[in-house]
Design an enzyme around this catalytic site. Sequence first.
Site, PDB file in Angstrom:
ATOM      1  N   GLY A  53      30.146   1.693  55.564  1.00 56.37           N
ATOM      2  CA  GLY A  53      30.123   2.904  56.381  1.00 56.37           C
ATOM      3  C   GLY A  53      29.964   4.129  55.495  1.00 56.37           C
ATOM      4  O   GLY A  53      29.917   4.021  54.267  1.00 56.37           O
ATOM      5  N   ASP A  60      19.452  -2.824  53.587  1.00 55.39           N
ATOM      6  CA  ASP A  60      18.978  -2.589  54.959  1.00 55.39           C
ATOM      7  C   ASP A  60      17.449  -2.711  54.947  1.00 55.39           C
ATOM      8  O   ASP A  60      16.733  -1.705  54.841  1.00 55.39           O
ATOM      9  CB  ASP A  60      19.373  -1.174  55.398  1.00 55.39           C
ATOM     10  CG  ASP A  60      20.888  -0.975  55.404  1.00 55.39           C
ATOM     11  OD1 ASP A  60      21.557  -1.621  56.224  1.00 55.39           O
ATOM     12  OD2 ASP A  60      21.393  -0.202  54.576  1.00 55.39           O
ATOM     13  N   HIS A 118      22.539   2.002  66.686  1.00 55.99           N
ATOM     14  CA  HIS A 118      23.620   1.383  67.474  1.00 55.99           C
ATOM     15  C   HIS A 118      23.502   1.716  68.960  1.00 55.99           C
ATOM     16  O   HIS A 118      23.866   0.912  69.809  1.00 55.99           O
ATOM     17  CB  HIS A 118      24.992   1.804  66.921  1.00 55.99           C
ATOM     18  CG  HIS A 118      25.275   1.215  65.571  1.00 55.99           C
ATOM     19  ND1 HIS A 118      25.967   1.879  64.589  1.00 55.99           N
ATOM     20  CD2 HIS A 118      24.938   0.022  65.028  1.00 55.99           C
ATOM     21  CE1 HIS A 118      26.046   1.120  63.510  1.00 55.99           C
ATOM     22  NE2 HIS A 118      25.433  -0.012  63.757  1.00 55.99           N
ATOM     23  N   PRO A 124      31.846  -5.645  63.700  1.00 51.50           N
ATOM     24  CA  PRO A 124      32.143  -5.986  65.101  1.00 51.50           C
ATOM     25  C   PRO A 124      32.429  -4.713  65.888  1.00 51.50           C
ATOM     26  O   PRO A 124      33.181  -3.857  65.431  1.00 51.50           O
ATOM     27  CB  PRO A 124      33.390  -6.878  64.989  1.00 51.50           C
ATOM     28  CG  PRO A 124      33.379  -7.393  63.587  1.00 51.50           C
ATOM     29  CD  PRO A 124      32.774  -6.292  62.761  1.00 51.50           C
ATOM     30  N   GLU A 139      29.403   4.694  45.995  1.00 57.20           N
ATOM     31  CA  GLU A 139      28.156   5.242  46.571  1.00 57.20           C
ATOM     32  C   GLU A 139      28.147   6.760  46.472  1.00 57.20           C
ATOM     33  O   GLU A 139      27.099   7.383  46.619  1.00 57.20           O
ATOM     34  CB  GLU A 139      28.027   4.833  48.045  1.00 57.20           C
ATOM     35  CG  GLU A 139      27.333   3.507  48.248  1.00 57.20           C
ATOM     36  CD  GLU A 139      26.990   3.279  49.717  1.00 57.20           C
ATOM     37  OE1 GLU A 139      27.942   3.115  50.512  1.00 57.20           O
ATOM     38  OE2 GLU A 139      25.803   3.250  50.050  1.00 57.20           O
TER      39      GLU A 139
END
Length: 360
Positions: A195, A301, A65, A99, A225
């Site tokens: 996340g 990913d 990021h 976002p 997870e």
Amino acid sequence: MEWCLTMPKIELHAHLNGSIRDSTLLGLAKALGDEGKIVFSEFEHVILKHDRSLREVFKLFDLIHLVTTDHEIVSRITKEVVEDFAAENVVYLELRTTPKRNDLIGMSKRSYTEAVVNGLRAVRTVDVDFSSCTAGGPPTPDCRNNSCAGTAKKKIYVRLLLSIDRRESTEAAIETVKLALDMRNLGVMGVDLSGNPIIGEWGTFLPALKFAREQGLPVTLHCGEVPNMEEIQGMLDFIPERIGHACFFGEEEWKKLKSTKIPVEICLTSNIQTNSISSLEVHHFEDLYRSKHPIVLCTDDAGVFSTSLSKEYSLASSAFGIGKKEMFHLARNAIDFIFAGDGVKKALTHTFDSAAKKLD
Ligand code: 6MZ
């Protein structure tokens, strides 16, 4: 397996910033290194490492990021990610992204998401359909510009899911849902909760997710997870339209999942590399597949885990002894679980029907 590459496929669980090409990521990091903003050698080491724990994966996302949160770069990586999926015959892609707001560079959650849409508009190697025009709705400007004319170019349907990060507050999560509602005419189809799974509480996000549901926005949740049984139960009670992962389910959770028939997005390589599941032999894919529970193979990913959807199909085929025809049916079944409307489902059915004729 060549046929895994050539057959049409549907991708429903791909995070934008996790799907960046290594070469792009390294190039961006190098540029920042040259400006003295990061230490490139440290960055390079982290990017090129494989087999990361879940904790290390989230550390890597913070680094990613750092180099990608910029409007132009967000557009560029969106364009590349779509081109990469299209190149391996993904015919429908639900791309999810969180976002982001960064006041220092004048970025709001809306401008970030608009940059993603601009990336879709910039794709050249394939026709991108990202609005609702082929789903029976009125024609939109995007429809006229690029995607709906009967051209000979390959075509990919792309729809967006806006992710709520587990670090966010209830208010921030509601803001994301409102943005998703506002941007429905630009291909935003639903919301995701993702996340770091050890951060945040289910109760924080529930009001936003309930609001999404009231407004008719489908919801997919990262669920199980980590072994947080109370949270898993809460999520299953919500009955989301889909869930991702389902790694740490106990007997009771499997029972509940199977009775509710919530489709599961399965990410084999991700689960193995993060050590959420110790090996493919004990992966829940096999039980869900054999019991005909709705499932869809996904990448999660592709950049971070050095995979692709074709590789995931190839892996499942060899690990679980599933032949070409059955794998084709598995890919096709995913049409039922997409968040886009009937028009797109019909078009995809046609695509798979045509491909089925060439299967033997
Ligand atoms: C949970 C994940 C994830 O949104 O910046 N993300 N969340 N579990 C996973 N499994 C390994 N992989 C990715 O893409 C990156 C973000 O997606 C979520 C994380 O919040 C990560 O920061 P975007 O495009």
